[in-house]
Design an enzyme around this catalytic site. Sequence first.
Site, mmCIF file in Angstrom:
data_model
loop_
_atom_site.group_PDB
_atom_site.id
_atom_site.type_symbol
_atom_site.label_atom_id
_atom_site.label_comp_id
_atom_site.label_asym_id
_atom_site.label_seq_id
_atom_site.Cartn_x
_atom_site.Cartn_y
_atom_site.Cartn_z
ATOM 1 N N HIS A 109 -10.312 -22.351 18.088
ATOM 2 C CA HIS A 109 -9.817 -23.373 19.790
ATOM 3 C C HIS A 109 -9.279 -22.358 20.080
ATOM 4 C CE1 HIS A 109 -5.663 -25.803 20.823
ATOM 5 N NE2 HIS A 109 -6.755 -26.939 20.679
ATOM 6 N N HIS B 249 -7.175 -24.545 29.835
ATOM 7 C CA HIS B 249 -6.248 -25.589 28.699
ATOM 8 C C HIS B 249 -6.272 -26.583 29.940
ATOM 9 C CE1 HIS B 249 -3.997 -27.960 26.688
ATOM 10 N NE2 HIS B 249 -5.037 -28.121 25.891
#
Length: 325
Positions: free
Chosen positions: A34, A76
């Site tokens: 991630h 992100h």
Amino acid sequence: MKSILLFLTVITLFSCDKMKPKSEKMSKKVVIAHRGASGYLPEHTMEAKAMAHAMNVDFIEQDLVLSKDDVPIVIHDIYLDDVTDVVTKFAERKRKDGRFYVIDFTFEELKTLQATERFNPKTGEQFYKKRFPKGLGNFKLHSLEEELQLIKGLNKSKGKNIGIYPEIKEPEFHKKEGKKLTEIVLKILSDYGYKTKTDNCILQCFDAKELERIRKELKSELFLVQLMEFPEETKQLTHFATYADGIGPWYKLILSEIVDEKHTFTSLVSDAHQLGLKVHPYTFRADQLAEFSSFEEMMQVLLIEANVDGAFTDFPDLMVDFLDN
Ligand code: G3P
Ligand code: CA
């Protein structure tokens, strides 16, 4: 005799092919790094991606946002001020809401920024206290293409075939800004050989309309994962199955109550499996355990007992070890 041999060969090839899973990798539980190995190095930096690769994960994630000059940047959020020093370098470029947007900067400008461990832009405080110290090191933002080249290069030099897991971020925001994030990303993926379900690429998006458009209008043949955040979305599962190959739910959507000190589960995983959908929940963090007493327990409960097909984690080495053992 010749014709019998030919017949047997055809039959054997046919039955082997039928038995083969669509992608061999997808038949086991997959570890998805991630934002890279983000538990150890600042998220979405090349260093975090190289580290994840060395941990032998199955997939490395790329969240994608467009720059002013249409370069997909691996970051992100649509904002810059919680993972870079943009405030000190371009103080005058903030919008009315006080935030600094990736889309207001060219790729060349973005390259001048220092990337760092995630922090609260209001207080300057580091988000995950035990992680890589904010401000240390010399990290940079990078483009999707730069990361694809890194992974391609490492796959060659290490003799691996580690996959990518790109996410189309905030498609509505990009549309309002007059940008075609999805089309640009699909073109780059295709240029690098990621075109079909067997090309080791999983494309994800929270926006269901956009993911459906990717399959039905843009005719993508990639493996698609519908991300889910809210319980209401679980009612949409049958519809998701008309265009997606899997779901990526917040892990709490899988958990139900604790009975006799044991976790019980919602029907989400079995419902998804019945529809032929893989389930990759997010995000497993060893330093944010919430309802679990240890990371080991979290993995045991969700990966094994809830029987998901893989998971997003900031600590890929721990998950690789857990599954290996
Ligand atoms: O994309 C799955 C996982 O990354 C969860 O979403 O918010 O961390 O991009 P986010
Ligand atoms: Ca993501």
